[in-house]
Scaffold this motif. Structure first.
Motif, PDB file in Angstrom:
ATOM      1  N   CYS A  78       3.565   9.353   1.458  1.00 54.57           N
ATOM      2  CA  CYS A  78       2.516   9.520   2.467  1.00 54.57           C
ATOM      3  C   CYS A  78       3.088  10.120   3.744  1.00 54.57           C
ATOM      4  O   CYS A  78       2.554  11.098   4.287  1.00 54.57           O
ATOM      5  N   SER A  97      -5.591  10.185  -1.851  1.00 51.50           N
ATOM      6  CA  SER A  97      -4.743  10.027  -3.041  1.00 51.50           C
ATOM      7  C   SER A  97      -3.275  10.131  -2.707  1.00 51.50           C
ATOM      8  O   SER A  97      -2.424   9.680  -3.474  1.00 51.50           O
ATOM      9  N   LYS A  98      -2.943  10.744  -1.553  1.00 49.50           N
ATOM     10  CA  LYS A  98      -1.556  10.876  -1.152  1.00 49.50           C
ATOM     11  C   LYS A  98      -1.053   9.662  -0.372  1.00 49.50           C
ATOM     12  O   LYS A  98       0.148   9.501  -0.165  1.00 49.50           O
ATOM     13  N   CYS A  99      -1.990   8.838   0.091  1.00 48.04           N
ATOM     14  CA  CYS A  99      -1.623   7.658   0.888  1.00 48.04           C
ATOM     15  C   CYS A  99      -2.461   6.467   0.428  1.00 48.04           C
ATOM     16  O   CYS A  99      -3.663   6.579   0.249  1.00 48.04           O
ATOM     17  N   CYS A 100      -1.823   5.359   0.234  1.00 43.05           N
ATOM     18  CA  CYS A 100      -2.513   4.083   0.050  1.00 43.05           C
ATOM     19  C   CYS A 100      -3.268   3.965  -1.272  1.00 43.05           C
ATOM     20  O   CYS A 100      -3.921   2.949  -1.515  1.00 43.05           O
ATOM     21  N   GLY A 101      -3.248   4.983  -2.092  1.00 42.55           N
ATOM     22  CA  GLY A 101      -3.857   4.904  -3.420  1.00 42.55           C
ATOM     23  C   GLY A 101      -5.335   4.706  -3.416  1.00 42.55           C
ATOM     24  O   GLY A 101      -5.905   4.115  -4.333  1.00 42.55           O
ATOM     25  N   ARG A 102      -6.029   5.216  -2.371  1.00 42.30           N
ATOM     26  CA  ARG A 102      -7.458   5.015  -2.263  1.00 42.30           C
ATOM     27  C   ARG A 102      -8.202   6.297  -2.628  1.00 42.30           C
ATOM     28  O   ARG A 102      -7.733   7.379  -2.393  1.00 42.30           O
ATOM     29  N   GLN A 138       0.816  -1.222   0.000  1.00 38.41           N
ATOM     30  CA  GLN A 138       0.000   0.000   0.000  1.00 38.41           C
ATOM     31  C   GLN A 138       0.843   1.262   0.000  1.00 38.41           C
ATOM     32  O   GLN A 138       0.419   2.294  -0.497  1.00 38.41           O
TER      33      GLN A 138
END
Length: 372
Positions: free
Chosen positions: A113, A367-372, A107
């Motif tokens: 992140c 969008s800055k963490c974990c691509g969610r 992730q």
């Protein structure tokens, strides 16, 4: 101002590590698998401690932007979403942040992140102008911790990521489970000489402020007390396999946790503070086997208690065991390991004129963490 230390001194999914050597692969995959297992409570403990040392404190809130989302504030004595009448001090809270380029989950494939959260913390610090300390709930150096104060990870994962301004105030800290793996602290009761993160000099801002693995610090001018508790015995069956003393580690972690409980119960009896901050590496839902502990966090007449824990990689008040009317947070969404939700960031604490604590999360864009 007074600080006293004890004398001893994420997890819904199975994580996959990205490693550079076969040795690290074996060890890390074992840890990732174990951390994906459900939480099991260890047997009840109660203990003993003693010791002494000393310190001081300061405010905050950030403009929302495309990268930052501020959420509803939480306070024990304020109407939800209502600002305190007057702020006299503030602090930031973060956990599970020490990202490693070789060992991480799928992730979080870069430091982006962690860096986004660090930059947002700096902006909040500047905006508030009165932040007096940071609370760090551990897992500061993935995957294995630091071996000494000379370890280069102090630079690469902390000093080189968080601004000098952010590090111009003390970082009250505790160990996370990952922090113990190469640290002799897991194999000793001599916390002063054998624990790489222990630092009792509040003026030495090159390291965290952690005079012992459990300790307390009072702000009589704010009617506020901070209690830091070492509770890694809760994860000993998983963590000890990776330490320098796999056969003895559990004994030492239990000894430290016994001391933490005794410190906590003693402070609940004698503290004169009306407002208490308690923090440990684990959120309240890890302590179901300790009803007296949860009971004291929930019902302490005449006191407001705010609790912070990490280990699970999100920032929220929903997933923890409630201690209402008091407030409990999980703050493990620091960008260092993985994502157990979309809420990655940190918490802001604002201290009112009578020491009352008002808390709110600062969440970076998914969008800055974990691509969610």
């Amino acid at each position: 101002m007074t600080l006293v230390s004890s004398s001893t001194a994420g997890h819904d999914d199975v994580y996959r590590g990205h490693l550079t050597s076969a040795l690290l692969l074996c060890g890390t995959l074992l840890t990732l698998c174990l951390e994906g297992c459900s939480n099991t409570d260890s047997s009840d403990v109660a203990g003993n401690l003693a010791g002494t040392v000393s310190f001081q404190t300061s405010s905050l809130f950030l403009e929302s932007s495309q990268d930052v989302m501020n959420e509803t504030s939480t306070s024990n004595d304020n109407v939800e979403g209502q600002e305190p009448a007057r702020r006299v001090s503030s602090f930031l809270v973060i956990g599970d942040w020490g990202w490693d380029p070789d060992v991480h989950t799928q992730q979080l494939l870069s430091r982006s992140c962690q860096e986004t959260i660090a930059d947002t913390m700096h902006a909040k610090f500047e905006e508030l102008g009165d932040v007096d300390f940071v609370i760090n709930v551990g897992d500061s150096f993935y995957p294995n911790g630091v071996s000494s104060q000379a370890d280069p990870q102090w630079d690469t994962k902390w000093r080189g990521v968080y601004s000098k301004k952010l590090r111009s105030v003390p970082w009250f800290s505790v160990y996370g489970n990952h922090d113990y793996f190469v640290d002799k602290c897991a194999c000793s009761d001599d916390t002063i000489n054998d624990c790489a993160q222990v630092n009792s000099d509040i003026k030495n801002l090159d390291f965290f402020f952690m005079p012992n693995t459990s300790y307390y610090y009072t702000h009589p001018e704010l009617d506020l007390e901070i209690i830091a508790l070492e509770m890694n015995f809760e994860w000993a069956s998983r963590s000890c396999l990776r330490t320098l003393c796999p056969n003895e580690c559990s004994k030492f972690l239990k000894s430290k946790q016994l001391a933490a409980f005794e410190l906590f119960y003693e402070r609940m009896k004698v503290s004169k503070a009306s407002n208490i901050i308690v923090f440990t590496h684990y959120p309240t839902d890890y302590f179901g086997a300790y009803p007296d502990f949860l009971g004291n966090l929930t019902t302490s007449p005449g006191r407001q208690i705010t609790v912070f824990g990490g280990h699970r990689h999100n920032v929220d008040t929903r997933s923890v065991t409630s201690i209402a009317p008091n407030v409990a947070w999980v703050v493990g969404g620091g960008g260092g390991w993985g994502c157990d939700g979309n809420e990655q960031g940190f918490v802001v604490g604002e201290i009112g004129p009578k020491g009352d604590v008002h808390t709110s999360p600062v969440i970076v864009s998914p969008s800055k963490c974990c691509g969610r």
